[in-house]
Design an enzyme around this catalytic site. Sequence first.
Site, PDB file in Angstrom:
ATOM      1  N   ASP A   1       0.825  -1.194   0.000  1.00 35.97           N
ATOM      2  CA  ASP A   1       0.000   0.000   0.000  1.00 35.97           C
ATOM      3  C   ASP A   1       0.865   1.253   0.000  1.00 35.97           C
ATOM      4  OD1 ASP A   1      -2.607   1.217   0.250  1.00 35.97           O
ATOM      5  OD2 ASP A   1      -1.966   1.804   2.252  1.00 35.97           O
TER       6      ASP A   1
ATOM      7  N   THR B   1      -3.020   5.658  -4.492  1.00 38.65           N
ATOM      8  CA  THR B   1      -1.887   6.418  -3.962  1.00 38.65           C
ATOM      9  C   THR B   1      -0.624   6.180  -4.772  1.00 38.65           C
ATOM     10  OG1 THR B   1      -1.517   4.663  -2.359  1.00 38.65           O
ATOM     11  CG2 THR B   1      -2.671   6.593  -1.585  1.00 38.65           C
ATOM     12  N   THR B   2      -0.359   4.935  -5.137  1.00 36.31           N
ATOM     13  CA  THR B   2       0.863   4.659  -5.889  1.00 36.31           C
ATOM     14  C   THR B   2       0.797   5.319  -7.260  1.00 36.31           C
ATOM     15  OG1 THR B   2       0.807   2.524  -4.786  1.00 36.31           O
ATOM     16  CG2 THR B   2       2.470   2.812  -6.463  1.00 36.31           C
TER      17      THR B   2
ATOM     18  N   ASP C   1      -9.555   0.366   1.151  1.00 37.16           N
ATOM     19  CA  ASP C   1      -9.464   0.982  -0.174  1.00 37.16           C
ATOM     20  C   ASP C   1     -10.680   0.588  -1.012  1.00 37.16           C
ATOM     21  OD1 ASP C   1      -7.027   1.874   0.645  1.00 37.16           O
ATOM     22  OD2 ASP C   1      -5.852   0.921  -0.948  1.00 37.16           O
TER      23      ASP C   1
HETATM   24  P1  ADP Z   1      -2.649   2.339  -6.362  1.00 34.50           P
HETATM   25  O1  ADP Z   1      -2.031   2.602  -5.019  1.00 34.50           O
HETATM   26  O2  ADP Z   1      -2.363   3.444  -7.325  1.00 34.50           O
HETATM   27  O3  ADP Z   1      -4.083   1.988  -6.288  1.00 34.50           O
HETATM   28  P2  ADP Z   1      -2.225  -0.408  -7.085  1.00 34.50           P
HETATM   29  O4  ADP Z   1      -1.036  -1.206  -6.720  1.00 34.50           O
HETATM   30  O5  ADP Z   1      -3.506  -0.705  -6.398  1.00 34.50           O
HETATM   31  O6  ADP Z   1      -1.839   1.105  -6.916  1.00 34.50           O
HETATM   32  O7  ADP Z   1      -2.424  -0.561  -8.643  1.00 34.50           O
HETATM   33  C1  ADP Z   1      -3.461   0.089  -9.330  1.00 34.50           C
HETATM   34  C2  ADP Z   1      -3.278  -0.105 -10.811  1.00 34.50           C
HETATM   35  O8  ADP Z   1      -3.289  -1.509 -11.137  1.00 34.50           O
HETATM   36  C3  ADP Z   1      -4.403   0.530 -11.599  1.00 34.50           C
HETATM   37  O9  ADP Z   1      -3.862   1.226 -12.696  1.00 34.50           O
HETATM   38  C4  ADP Z   1      -5.211  -0.675 -12.078  1.00 34.50           C
HETATM   39  O10 ADP Z   1      -5.893  -0.445 -13.286  1.00 34.50           O
HETATM   40  C5  ADP Z   1      -4.126  -1.693 -12.255  1.00 34.50           C
HETATM   41  N1  ADP Z   1      -4.643  -3.065 -12.312  1.00 34.50           N
HETATM   42  C6  ADP Z   1      -5.403  -3.725 -11.426  1.00 34.50           C
HETATM   43  N2  ADP Z   1      -5.667  -4.984 -11.851  1.00 34.50           N
HETATM   44  C7  ADP Z   1      -5.054  -5.119 -13.048  1.00 34.50           C
HETATM   45  C8  ADP Z   1      -4.926  -6.169 -14.016  1.00 34.50           C
HETATM   46  N3  ADP Z   1      -5.480  -7.357 -13.826  1.00 34.50           N
HETATM   47  N4  ADP Z   1      -4.186  -5.919 -15.108  1.00 34.50           N
HETATM   48  C9  ADP Z   1      -3.585  -4.739 -15.296  1.00 34.50           C
HETATM   49  N5  ADP Z   1      -3.665  -3.716 -14.436  1.00 34.50           N
HETATM   50  C10 ADP Z   1      -4.389  -3.896 -13.335  1.00 34.50           C
HETATM   51 MG    MG Z   2      -5.011   0.351  -5.428  1.00 40.49          MG
END
Ligand code: ADP
Ligand code: MG
Length: 558
Positions: free
Chosen positions: A66, A99-100, A394
């Site tokens: 996270d 956030t990331t 989240d």
């Molecule tokens: P954040 O803290 O920004 O929410 P995450 O580690 O949760 O970071 O990653 C979010 C990103 O991962 C988003 O751009 C989302 O569309 C992408 N994502 C989630 N599942 C998939 C998937 N199966 N394939 C590709 N991208 C994905």
């Molecule tokens: Mg996320």
Amino acid sequence: MSQQQMQGQPMIILGEDAQRMKDKSAQEHNISAARAVAESVRSTLGPKGMDKMLVTSLGDIVVTNDGVTILEEMDIDNPTAEMIVEVARTQEDEAGDGTTTAVSIAGELLKNAEELLEQDIHPTAIIKGFNLAATQARAELDEIAVDIESDDHDVLRQIAETSMTGKGAEQHKEHLAELVVDAAQAVTVEADDGSTIVDLAFLKVETQTGRSAGDSELLNGAVIDKDATHEDMPTDFEDANTLLVDSALELDEAEADTQVSVTDPNQIQDFLDQEEKQLRELVDQIADLGADVVFCQKGIDDMVQHYLAKEGILAVRRVKRSDIEFLREVLGADIVSDLSTATEDYLGSGSVTRDEDEGLFYVEGTGDTVHGVTLLLRGSTEHVVDEIERGVQDALDVVGSAAGTGQALPGGGAPEVELARRLNDYADSVSGREQLAIEAFADSLEVVPRVLAENAGLDSIDTLVDLRSAHDGGEERAGLNVFSGDIEDTFEAGIVETASAKKQALSSASEAANLVLKIDDIISAGDLSTEGEEDAGGPGGGMGGMGGGMGGGMGGMM
Ligand code: ADP
Ligand code: MG
């Protein structure tokens, strides 16, 4: 720093460059500090992102994926790097997820801004261009967004799952996503103007270790993790009158502490009798109200416990304020501070059930006006359950806002690539140097699909080329599915995000980048790198620590 020390270091005023940085070198310095932080979390982006293990100075370990947790725990003491941490905090507060993404975009904006600065483009022009681009991008997002119904269970579940992917609950993701959607729908209310509000105040998330995440459950009402204060008290009620008290059921502090000097042993007895009478009165007041169960936020005197047990009343003490407030909603009660003024109207009604094995009370409201559900999350160990809780929180936020706004987006970088394409078109309509800044902004958004591919072990350049050509060909929802490795309509594939979190990410990233760019002068007290150490580099090394001032808590980062 004391006045005397200031006077002893005239080089600060004379602009000794170790103590003061101006213009380009100040900007370069700040940008590299901010980028270093942004880049440190990039490897966690997306479902295939890695986790980080953080070891605090006290030796506590947090394993997480996270973004905001990582940055909070990193113990960053560099002021510019702090601005990036602030991006994560704002994103977490406003959107709950993304956030990331926000931090990665901020880092990339700064990287591209650095190139513009090298071409002698003034920071003011860059800032203006970034603002134009952010405003335009937010407007375009409304067009790209897919309209959804606020009760569309399937889409909401996909949003929950997408948000939880990669957050340590892989095996039980589907079950948890169902629970999240059920929980959100249980607290969904329709506002007077017909809009939908998911009121998370009526939802409590509790964690319990010892069982599998798959045993997590959604319960009507509240769960109170406390014992009865006295073993003779009844613990189960089908329909109880409940009383919530936020003051201590004890003698007043002042009375308890009063010194009495006695001359005669009878006086002691009188005094004790007097005390007992006052305590007895508290119990009578509770019994006269007709209460069967008392939840008290503060302590309860032994004597009061004893008399309450005799009256067949259950009392639970030192209940957290947040639980008392939640019980108010669940039971339809009012919180009593002064028993002498309380009336029956303050009571709530509900069932109370004891789970002796888990040491919990389940409390469910029985009136018409009561609401409130508890999401009880379970996990084998504290580390597991904590990470699950972060993921679920989240997911609750994004499901809530998707239901509220009726907007969703395809994930996997699709909106970023589409926005980049549209912003490049928009840039053509803007003249001057701002145009270059808008193009740089467009470019920066592509960090998302690039890093998603990178983290999944795919070729990021190929991926980006394929994505761009799909979007140029009119496939607005083309994104990267990291599980299949394919470029496809990610909305159809069930990778779904919210428009509100993405909009917030764009704003907070560009605001942070602009803040960093606005600084053209750093005047430092000169002890940033030597704090807590023995004269690390002499006066000349006064700012050496700023570029990487995130030592301390990161000792165990992987
Ligand atoms: P954040 O803290 O920004 O929410 P995450 O580690 O949760 O970071 O990653 C979010 C990103 O991962 C988003 O751009 C989302 O569309 C992408 N994502 C989630 N599942 C998939 C998937 N199966 N394939 C590709 N991208 C994905
Ligand atoms: Mg996320």
